[in-house]
Motif scaffolding. Structure first.
Motif, PDB file in Angstrom:
ATOM      1  N   ALA A 180      86.731   3.196   3.578  1.00  0.00           N
ATOM      2  CA  ALA A 180      86.401   1.768   3.445  1.00  0.00           C
ATOM      3  C   ALA A 180      85.796   1.245   4.753  1.00  0.00           C
ATOM      4  CB  ALA A 180      87.661   0.979   3.082  1.00  0.00           C
ATOM      5  N   ALA A 181      86.352   1.675   5.879  1.00  0.00           N
ATOM      6  CA  ALA A 181      85.833   1.221   7.173  1.00  0.00           C
ATOM      7  C   ALA A 181      84.397   1.718   7.365  1.00  0.00           C
ATOM      8  CB  ALA A 181      86.730   1.704   8.308  1.00  0.00           C
ATOM      9  N   GLU A 182      84.157   2.966   6.951  1.00  0.00           N
ATOM     10  CA  GLU A 182      82.801   3.538   7.053  1.00  0.00           C
ATOM     11  C   GLU A 182      81.810   2.726   6.220  1.00  0.00           C
ATOM     12  OE1 GLU A 182      83.915   8.113   7.295  1.00  0.00           O
ATOM     13  OE2 GLU A 182      82.295   7.708   5.846  1.00  0.00           O
ATOM     14  N   ALA A 183      82.243   2.378   5.007  1.00  0.00           N
ATOM     15  CA  ALA A 183      81.372   1.598   4.118  1.00  0.00           C
ATOM     16  C   ALA A 183      81.090   0.223   4.722  1.00  0.00           C
ATOM     17  CB  ALA A 183      82.031   1.460   2.736  1.00  0.00           C
ATOM     18  N   ALA A 184      82.100  -0.372   5.336  1.00  0.00           N
ATOM     19  CA  ALA A 184      81.913  -1.692   5.962  1.00  0.00           C
ATOM     20  C   ALA A 184      80.958  -1.582   7.152  1.00  0.00           C
ATOM     21  CB  ALA A 184      83.263  -2.257   6.397  1.00  0.00           C
ATOM     22  N   ALA A 185      81.103  -0.515   7.930  1.00  0.00           N
ATOM     23  CA  ALA A 185      80.214  -0.315   9.095  1.00  0.00           C
ATOM     24  C   ALA A 185      78.778  -0.134   8.625  1.00  0.00           C
ATOM     25  CB  ALA A 185      80.666   0.900   9.901  1.00  0.00           C
ATOM     26  N   SER A 186      78.629   0.590   7.537  1.00  0.00           N
ATOM     27  CA  SER A 186      77.295   0.858   7.007  1.00  0.00           C
ATOM     28  C   SER A 186      76.641  -0.439   6.494  1.00  0.00           C
ATOM     29  CB  SER A 186      77.452   1.950   5.951  1.00  0.00           C
ATOM     30  OG  SER A 186      76.471   1.906   5.032  1.00  0.00           O
ATOM     31  N   ARG A 191      72.641  -4.881   7.501  1.00  0.00           N
ATOM     32  CA  ARG A 191      72.393  -6.314   7.752  1.00  0.00           C
ATOM     33  C   ARG A 191      71.925  -6.567   9.190  1.00  0.00           C
ATOM     34  NH1 ARG A 191      73.213  -6.410   2.990  1.00  0.00           N
ATOM     35  NH2 ARG A 191      74.671  -7.692   1.828  1.00  0.00           N
ATOM     36  N   GLY A 192      71.690  -5.474   9.928  1.00  0.00           N
ATOM     37  CA  GLY A 192      71.249  -5.623  11.320  1.00  0.00           C
ATOM     38  C   GLY A 192      72.365  -6.107  12.228  1.00  0.00           C
ATOM     39  N   ALA A 193      73.608  -5.911  11.778  1.00  0.00           N
ATOM     40  CA  ALA A 193      74.764  -6.349  12.581  1.00  0.00           C
ATOM     41  C   ALA A 193      75.582  -5.120  12.989  1.00  0.00           C
ATOM     42  CB  ALA A 193      75.611  -7.320  11.763  1.00  0.00           C
ATOM     43  N   ASN A 194      76.687  -5.393  13.676  1.00  0.00           N
ATOM     44  CA  ASN A 194      77.506  -4.305  14.174  1.00  0.00           C
ATOM     45  C   ASN A 194      78.970  -4.571  13.808  1.00  0.00           C
ATOM     46  OD1 ASN A 194      79.315  -3.117  16.340  1.00  0.00           O
ATOM     47  ND2 ASN A 194      77.380  -2.122  16.821  1.00  0.00           N
ATOM     48  N   ILE A 195      79.610  -3.572  13.202  1.00  0.00           N
ATOM     49  CA  ILE A 195      80.988  -3.759  12.723  1.00  0.00           C
ATOM     50  C   ILE A 195      81.946  -4.135  13.861  1.00  0.00           C
ATOM     51  CG2 ILE A 195      81.562  -1.281  12.864  1.00  0.00           C
ATOM     52  CD1 ILE A 195      82.830  -3.553  10.072  1.00  0.00           C
ATOM     53  N   ALA A 196      81.715  -3.580  15.055  1.00  0.00           N
ATOM     54  CA  ALA A 196      82.629  -3.878  16.185  1.00  0.00           C
ATOM     55  C   ALA A 196      82.561  -5.360  16.544  1.00  0.00           C
ATOM     56  CB  ALA A 196      82.284  -3.011  17.394  1.00  0.00           C
ATOM     57  N   ALA A 246      81.255 -17.822  16.673  1.00  0.00           N
ATOM     58  CA  ALA A 246      81.748 -17.824  15.287  1.00  0.00           C
ATOM     59  C   ALA A 246      81.239 -16.604  14.536  1.00  0.00           C
ATOM     60  CB  ALA A 246      81.274 -19.097  14.596  1.00  0.00           C
ATOM     61  N   PRO A 247      82.076 -16.030  13.672  1.00  0.00           N
ATOM     62  CA  PRO A 247      81.598 -14.928  12.838  1.00  0.00           C
ATOM     63  C   PRO A 247      80.599 -15.427  11.788  1.00  0.00           C
ATOM     64  CG  PRO A 247      83.919 -15.418  12.362  1.00  0.00           C
ATOM     65  CD  PRO A 247      83.467 -16.400  13.400  1.00  0.00           C
ATOM     66  N   ASP A 248      79.709 -14.546  11.351  1.00  0.00           N
ATOM     67  CA  ASP A 248      78.798 -14.866  10.253  1.00  0.00           C
ATOM     68  C   ASP A 248      79.661 -14.831   8.979  1.00  0.00           C
ATOM     69  OD1 ASP A 248      77.229 -14.481   7.997  1.00  0.00           O
ATOM     70  OD2 ASP A 248      75.699 -13.333   9.067  1.00  0.00           O
ATOM     71  N   ALA A 249      79.919 -16.020   8.420  1.00  0.00           N
ATOM     72  CA  ALA A 249      80.896 -16.140   7.329  1.00  0.00           C
ATOM     73  C   ALA A 249      80.511 -15.284   6.126  1.00  0.00           C
ATOM     74  CB  ALA A 249      81.030 -17.605   6.925  1.00  0.00           C
ATOM     75  N   GLU A 250      79.218 -15.206   5.823  1.00  0.00           N
ATOM     76  CA  GLU A 250      78.798 -14.460   4.639  1.00  0.00           C
ATOM     77  C   GLU A 250      79.047 -12.958   4.828  1.00  0.00           C
ATOM     78  OE1 GLU A 250      74.848 -15.597   3.335  1.00  0.00           O
ATOM     79  OE2 GLU A 250      74.786 -13.770   2.101  1.00  0.00           O
ATOM     80  N   LEU A 251      78.614 -12.457   5.988  1.00  0.00           N
ATOM     81  CA  LEU A 251      78.816 -11.027   6.267  1.00  0.00           C
ATOM     82  C   LEU A 251      80.310 -10.702   6.325  1.00  0.00           C
ATOM     83  CD1 LEU A 251      77.687  -8.235   7.000  1.00  0.00           C
ATOM     84  CD2 LEU A 251      77.638  -8.965   9.399  1.00  0.00           C
ATOM     85  N   LEU A 252      81.070 -11.557   6.982  1.00  0.00           N
ATOM     86  CA  LEU A 252      82.514 -11.340   7.068  1.00  0.00           C
ATOM     87  C   LEU A 252      83.129 -11.269   5.665  1.00  0.00           C
ATOM     88  CD1 LEU A 252      85.145 -11.130   8.715  1.00  0.00           C
ATOM     89  CD2 LEU A 252      85.213 -13.631   8.775  1.00  0.00           C
ATOM     90  N   GLY A 253      82.697 -12.162   4.790  1.00  0.00           N
ATOM     91  CA  GLY A 253      83.202 -12.171   3.413  1.00  0.00           C
ATOM     92  C   GLY A 253      82.895 -10.855   2.714  1.00  0.00           C
ATOM     93  N   GLU A 254      81.688 -10.338   2.901  1.00  0.00           N
ATOM     94  CA  GLU A 254      81.302  -9.080   2.254  1.00  0.00           C
ATOM     95  C   GLU A 254      82.112  -7.900   2.810  1.00  0.00           C
ATOM     96  OE1 GLU A 254      76.877  -8.562   1.223  1.00  0.00           O
ATOM     97  OE2 GLU A 254      76.871 -10.065   2.818  1.00  0.00           O
ATOM     98  N   VAL A 255      82.308  -7.916   4.124  1.00  0.00           N
ATOM     99  CA  VAL A 255      83.079  -6.846   4.767  1.00  0.00           C
ATOM    100  C   VAL A 255      84.517  -6.858   4.239  1.00  0.00           C
ATOM    101  CG1 VAL A 255      84.135  -6.205   6.991  1.00  0.00           C
ATOM    102  CG2 VAL A 255      81.670  -6.615   6.865  1.00  0.00           C
TER     103      VAL A 255
END
Ligand code: NAD
Length: 321
Positions: free
Chosen positions: A231-237, A242-247, A283-292
């Protein structure tokens, strides 16, 4: 930098705390000079809370941190630990009063200081509850009275045990790891109410779930079950797409959690210090955070067994299952 009060202590901690276990090569070989630069950069950036243990690198991390903080000791809150010393599960722990006292003397030498700001019993789930409550913590409290240490605390993974011990013996802080981040937020339910009620300082360690929430992925020894890793791998991917970074997403998520005075992230590289500090107050990107969080949902709060079986959290699963 943003600072928060550490419970009822007079200590104020930077929201990004410096986790020194990577200085002891716990995540692979760390270059000593680069580690020194990372530590000094952290102080420059306003990080004032440093956490280490004699266990990390079997004393190497304390040696390196003591060396790197030469001349900077007065600027930092220095936290170390007692009780865990070696990788061998049968012989690596010693929570006896005698060892506590000797361990502190050794840590003071390695850290080149005459006082520890916060002394923590390290991974108490590997000890007997009775010994921790009636021998280890009283020995630590005597060192506090003697002025060798300013405050005392407990650390570990199973939250119910941390709560039980903190109810039985007055501690200044509780540190738990991998229990408030994108993968697991159970600290909020199990520890935070007690910490608030008693004025205990909460320390949230491993916001990157011990490197699982990075593009590099977890180290081989990581205890989490396979489905959690996937699941973490999928979230990182998804973040990469999205041009973002999971960390970055993970750090923002943890830093926004106000009940924790400080979030300890392990660092041995200057660029990680720079990157993590840059995220403070953003602030976190709310949309990306929701998807993660949606990707992680099926494995959210999956906890693994750690320490003595009687100390496991309810429902904890076998490591790497
Ligand atoms: P973590 O989740 O902080 O991950 C650390 C790893 O992530 C390291 O490999 C580091 O190089 C890497 N990293 C850091 N910032 C990064 C970034 N921006 N991008 C990509 N990679 C990055 O896990 P941790 O180090 O285990 O936990 C933090 C600290 O908390 C430890 O160093 C230790 O001080 C403390 N801790 C204490 C206990 C305990 O007392 N029982 C347990 C776990 C952690």
């Amino acid at each position: 930098m943003i600072y928060r009060q550490l419970g009822k202590t007079e200590l104020t901690a930077s929201v990004v705390g410096y986790g020194a276990s990577p200085l002891g090569n716990e995540f692979g070989p760390a270059d000593a000079e680069e580690g020194t630069r990372a530590v000094r950069r952290a102080v420059d950036e306003g990080i004032n809370f440093f956490d280490v243990s004699p266990y990390y690198g079997r004393t190497l991390a304390e040696e390196r941190l003591g060396d790197a903080l030469e001349g900077l000791r007065d600027k930092v809150v220095l936290a170390t630990k007692v009780g865990r010393y070696d990788t061998d599960m049968a012989t690596g722990f010693d929570f006896s009063a005698q060892r506590v006292t000797r361990s502190v003397e050794e840590s003071l030498q390695r850290l080149r200081t005459d006082r520890i700001d916060l002394l923590q019993a390290h991974d108490i789930e590997f000890g007997g509850r009775e010994q921790i409550i009636h021998e280890t913590l009283p020995a630590m409290a005597r060192l506090k009275e003697a002025g060798k240490v300013r405050f005392i605390g407990i650390t570990g993974y199973p939250l119910h045990l941390l709560r039980l011990v903190a109810k039985a013996f007055e501690v200044d802080t509780i540190l738990s790891y991998c229990r408030y981040n994108l993968m697991d937020t159970s600290m909020d339910e199990v520890l935070t109410p007690l910490a608030k009620d008693r004025g205990i300082g909460l320390i949230n360690a491993s916001p990157l779930h011990m490197r699982m929430l990075t593009d590099k992925g977890p180290p081989e020894w990581h205890p989490a079950p396979q489905r959690v890793r996937r699941a973490a791998e999928a979230a990182a991917s998804l973040c990469r797409e999205r041009g973002a970074n999971i960390a970055d997403v993970a750090m923002r998520f943890a830093l926004a959690y106000e009940p924790a005075a400080t979030t300890l992230v392990g660092m041995s590289k200057e660029r990680h210090v720079e990157r993590n500090v840059r995220l403070v107050g953003t602030a976190p990107d709310a949309e990306l955070l929701g998807e993660v969080l949606e990707i992680i949902k099926p494995v959210a709060n999956v906890a693994w067994r750690s320490g003595r079986p009687e100390n496991d959290d309810p429902g904890a699963v076998e490591q790497q299952s």
